[in-house]
Design a protein around this motif. Structure first.
Motif, mmCIF file in Angstrom:
data_model
loop_
_atom_site.group_PDB
_atom_site.id
_atom_site.type_symbol
_atom_site.label_atom_id
_atom_site.label_comp_id
_atom_site.label_asym_id
_atom_site.label_seq_id
_atom_site.Cartn_x
_atom_site.Cartn_y
_atom_site.Cartn_z
ATOM 1 N N GLY A 7 65.892 -20.622 -91.155
ATOM 2 C CA GLY A 7 66.572 -21.706 -90.453
ATOM 3 C C GLY A 7 68.067 -21.730 -90.661
ATOM 4 O O GLY A 7 68.775 -22.482 -89.990
ATOM 5 N N CYS A 8 68.567 -20.898 -91.564
ATOM 6 C CA CYS A 8 70.001 -20.844 -91.831
ATOM 7 C C CYS A 8 70.722 -20.227 -90.635
ATOM 8 O O CYS A 8 70.237 -19.276 -90.016
ATOM 9 C CB CYS A 8 70.253 -20.017 -93.085
ATOM 10 N N ASP A 52 58.064 -23.306 -95.515
ATOM 11 C CA ASP A 52 57.673 -24.581 -94.942
ATOM 12 C C ASP A 52 58.435 -24.768 -93.633
ATOM 13 O O ASP A 52 59.670 -24.786 -93.639
ATOM 14 C CB ASP A 52 57.988 -25.718 -95.923
ATOM 15 N N ILE A 53 57.718 -24.889 -92.539
ATOM 16 C CA ILE A 53 58.368 -24.964 -91.234
ATOM 17 C C ILE A 53 59.241 -26.201 -91.125
ATOM 18 O O ILE A 53 60.372 -26.144 -90.601
ATOM 19 C CB ILE A 53 57.312 -24.947 -90.112
ATOM 20 N N ASP A 54 58.758 -27.324 -91.612
ATOM 21 C CA ASP A 54 59.544 -28.564 -91.518
ATOM 22 C C ASP A 54 60.832 -28.466 -92.334
ATOM 23 O O ASP A 54 61.886 -28.938 -91.896
ATOM 24 C CB ASP A 54 58.708 -29.762 -91.976
ATOM 25 N N ALA A 55 60.741 -27.856 -93.517
ATOM 26 C CA ALA A 55 61.944 -27.690 -94.331
ATOM 27 C C ALA A 55 62.941 -26.769 -93.639
ATOM 28 O O ALA A 55 64.159 -27.009 -93.671
ATOM 29 C CB ALA A 55 61.568 -27.135 -95.704
ATOM 30 N N ALA A 56 62.433 -25.710 -92.991
ATOM 31 C CA ALA A 56 63.317 -24.805 -92.260
ATOM 32 C C ALA A 56 63.983 -25.522 -91.093
ATOM 33 O O ALA A 56 65.173 -25.308 -90.809
ATOM 34 C CB ALA A 56 62.534 -23.596 -91.759
ATOM 35 N N ALA A 57 63.228 -26.381 -90.400
ATOM 36 C CA ALA A 57 63.802 -27.130 -89.279
ATOM 37 C C ALA A 57 64.880 -28.093 -89.764
ATOM 38 O O ALA A 57 65.926 -28.256 -89.114
ATOM 39 C CB ALA A 57 62.701 -27.885 -88.542
ATOM 40 N N ASP A 58 64.649 -28.734 -90.913
ATOM 41 C CA ASP A 58 65.671 -29.629 -91.480
ATOM 42 C C ASP A 58 66.927 -28.841 -91.838
ATOM 43 O O ASP A 58 68.058 -29.298 -91.595
ATOM 44 C CB ASP A 58 65.120 -30.333 -92.724
ATOM 45 N N TYR A 59 66.722 -27.663 -92.425
ATOM 46 C CA TYR A 59 67.869 -26.820 -92.786
ATOM 47 C C TYR A 59 68.651 -26.436 -91.534
ATOM 48 O O TYR A 59 69.888 -26.500 -91.496
ATOM 49 C CB TYR A 59 67.366 -25.561 -93.503
ATOM 50 N N MET A 118 54.637 -16.116 -83.128
ATOM 51 C CA MET A 118 56.030 -15.900 -83.545
ATOM 52 C C MET A 118 56.975 -16.750 -82.713
ATOM 53 O O MET A 118 57.894 -17.383 -83.239
ATOM 54 C CB MET A 118 56.384 -14.420 -83.413
ATOM 55 N N VAL A 119 56.762 -16.767 -81.394
ATOM 56 C CA VAL A 119 57.626 -17.558 -80.518
ATOM 57 C C VAL A 119 57.545 -19.040 -80.891
ATOM 58 O O VAL A 119 58.570 -19.720 -81.028
ATOM 59 C CB VAL A 119 57.235 -17.348 -79.039
ATOM 60 N N GLU A 120 56.317 -19.528 -81.066
ATOM 61 C CA GLU A 120 56.162 -20.962 -81.330
ATOM 62 C C GLU A 120 56.683 -21.339 -82.717
ATOM 63 O O GLU A 120 57.301 -22.399 -82.889
ATOM 64 C CB GLU A 120 54.692 -21.363 -81.184
ATOM 65 N N ARG A 121 56.467 -20.493 -83.718
ATOM 66 C CA ARG A 121 57.028 -20.794 -85.041
ATOM 67 C C ARG A 121 58.551 -20.810 -84.983
ATOM 68 O O ARG A 121 59.192 -21.692 -85.582
ATOM 69 C CB ARG A 121 56.560 -19.762 -86.065
ATOM 70 N N SER A 122 59.140 -19.876 -84.279
ATOM 71 C CA SER A 122 60.594 -19.820 -84.164
ATOM 72 C C SER A 122 61.121 -21.087 -83.501
ATOM 73 O O SER A 122 62.171 -21.618 -83.888
ATOM 74 C CB SER A 122 61.011 -18.590 -83.360
ATOM 75 N N ALA A 123 60.400 -21.583 -82.495
ATOM 76 C CA ALA A 123 60.801 -22.822 -81.834
ATOM 77 C C ALA A 123 60.746 -23.998 -82.801
ATOM 78 O O ALA A 123 61.641 -24.863 -82.804
ATOM 79 C CB ALA A 123 59.909 -23.080 -80.623
ATOM 80 N N LEU A 124 59.721 -24.034 -83.635
ATOM 81 C CA LEU A 124 59.616 -25.124 -84.617
ATOM 82 C C LEU A 124 60.713 -25.027 -85.675
ATOM 83 O O LEU A 124 61.264 -26.046 -86.100
ATOM 84 C CB LEU A 124 58.239 -25.093 -85.287
ATOM 85 N N VAL A 125 61.022 -23.807 -86.107
ATOM 86 C CA VAL A 125 62.099 -23.619 -87.090
ATOM 87 C C VAL A 125 63.412 -24.171 -86.544
ATOM 88 O O VAL A 125 64.231 -24.724 -87.287
ATOM 89 C CB VAL A 125 62.232 -22.125 -87.461
ATOM 90 N N ALA A 126 63.615 -24.037 -85.238
ATOM 91 C CA ALA A 126 64.834 -24.541 -84.608
ATOM 92 C C ALA A 126 64.789 -26.036 -84.349
ATOM 93 O O ALA A 126 65.770 -26.602 -83.855
ATOM 94 C CB ALA A 126 65.082 -23.802 -83.294
ATOM 95 N N GLY A 127 63.661 -26.680 -84.654
ATOM 96 C CA GLY A 127 63.591 -28.127 -84.544
ATOM 97 C C GLY A 127 62.906 -28.661 -83.312
ATOM 98 O O GLY A 127 62.942 -29.876 -83.069
ATOM 99 N N LEU A 128 62.273 -27.797 -82.503
ATOM 100 C CA LEU A 128 61.544 -28.324 -81.362
ATOM 101 C C LEU A 128 60.341 -29.135 -81.828
ATOM 102 O O LEU A 128 59.840 -28.961 -82.939
ATOM 103 C CB LEU A 128 61.120 -27.190 -80.424
ATOM 104 N N ASP A 129 59.864 -29.997 -80.942
ATOM 105 C CA ASP A 129 58.858 -30.978 -81.334
ATOM 106 C C ASP A 129 57.426 -30.469 -81.216
ATOM 107 O O ASP A 129 56.508 -31.101 -81.747
ATOM 108 C CB ASP A 129 59.015 -32.232 -80.474
#
Length: 383
Positions: free
Chosen positions: A78-79, A363-370, A144-155
């Protein structure tokens, strides 16, 4: 021959999912009795250029490298990065030579999708934004696509199997095919049947642009579902949209005029950041598809920068192991490892693997917060 043209996990893990020249390299080095201890770095750009991207794919990369006698550092999932290494690998070269192809594929594709998803996220920060793009890519990479979207903060996202892999429930209600299957002028019957058939916890979102005017089909949905109607979705094909913003505002007006202020409006179909910015004040949420799933992969390369403790690099690349830093003003900085860091700088490369063992959790949520914090810090997508 296999049923589907898919390279399986065993081939990836064993290093067979590689470019042929790495196999030739292994054979040559073993023949010559050489296996140097090296430092190698994954980079996209050597120097910062002000164009930030999102680092993703780290979980899969770590799974690939785990179990090999290596030390690996990487910036957090997420950085946002802008030049310099995002990952550093130290060990004997033959312990990871044939893994390079898959390693770069994991990081490049996921980072490209995450960057596009973050562009959508910051374009409509207060709206619900869902990833609808799995249909545009090979099904083997949907997660992979959906995880990447979640890492970027999509809902959320639409792909069921990806949800099972990621431990998240997929979102989605009805396609045009459902309405068409009931026949022309039978939209109300389709809406009622949907309401009766799907589980209670599924939002009642009616797709209202199949045959007729959007306002007309929205009012049909209101009549069919009444207070059960949560939202309407407009997915009008671009050749029929005209002034899409005006259409959305007209739908909103007619809903409000009939006391349905609580019914949301979602839009989808060929949307990107520009459309999200244009519509974000008049809709509740968006489905973004190809803009995310079809994003260009980040052009990462893996380069040896030290051999047996001595500086080394190919022409055009920077020799020596490096550190990357984030400063309080959002700056991205690169320096040789061991040199003084810039003032107020935080090192971004963190331990990922030590002596072959994974030392980081994901953790996907932690990555999205980052990602959200970093995007604000560096001014990503600022208008």
């Amino acid at each position: 021959m296999t049923e589907f043209d898919i390279v399986g996990p065993d081939a990836i893990r064993d290093g067979d999912a590689t470019d042929a020249y790495f196999q030739r390299t292994e054979a040559t080095l073993r023949h010559a009795g050489k296996n140097p201890h090296v430092v190698a770095e994954v980079t996209a750009d050597q120097f910062p250029d002000g164009e930030f991207e999102v680092f993703a794919g780290v979980k899969d990369a770590a799974a690939l490298l785990e179990g090999h006698d290596l030390d690996v550092d990487a910036v957090p999932e997420g950085c946002l990065f802008d030049g310099g290494p995002v990952m550093r690998i130290e060990g004997d070269y033959l312990d990871f030579a044939r893994l390079e192809t898959s390693l770069l594929g994991f990081l490049s594709h996921a980072s490209g999708c995450a960057t596009a998803a973050l562009e959508a996220r910051v374009a409509a920060p207060d709206s619900i934004v869902l990833s609808f793009g799995a249909r545009h890519v090979h099904p083997s990479i949907a997660a992979m696509v959906e995880r990447s979207a979640l890492v970027a903060g999509l809902d959320g996202f639409s792909h069921v199997a990806a949800g099972e892999i990621l431990g998240r429930e997929a979102s989605g209600t009805m396609p045009h095919a459902l309405v068409i299957a009931f026949g022309r002028d039978e939209q109300e019957a389709a809406f009622r049947a949907f309401d009766e058939a799907v589980p209670e916890g599924v939002p009642r979102v009616a797709l209202c642009d199949t045959y007729g005017d959007e306002v007309g089909e929205v009012l049909t949905a209101v009549d069919a579902l009444g207070d059960n109607l949560d939202s309407v979705r407009l997915d009008t094909t671009s050749s029929r949209r005209g002034d899409f913003r005006h259409i959305v505002r007209e739908v909103r007006w007619e809903l409000d005029a009939r006391g349905h202020e609580d019914v949301g409006i979602f839009v989808s179909g060929g949307l990107g950041p520009e459309e999200l910015r244009e519509l974000r004040d008049v809709v509740s949420g968006f489905g973004v598809g190809g803009y995310i799933s079809n994003a260009n992969p980040v052009d990462f390369a893996l380069d040896i920068v030290e051999v047996e403790g001595e500086l080394a690099a190919k022409r055009g690349k920077l020799s020596g192991a490096k550190e990357v830093y984030r400063t309080d003003d959002g700056g991205h900085h690169i320096g040789l490892r061991g040199q003084d860091a810039p003032d107020d700088a935080t090192p971004l490369l963190e331990p990922l693997i030590r002596d072959g063992e994974l030392v980081r959790e994901f953790d996907i949520d932690a990555a999205a917060d980052y990602s959200a914090r970093d995007a604000e810090r560096v001014g990503f997508g600022a208008e």
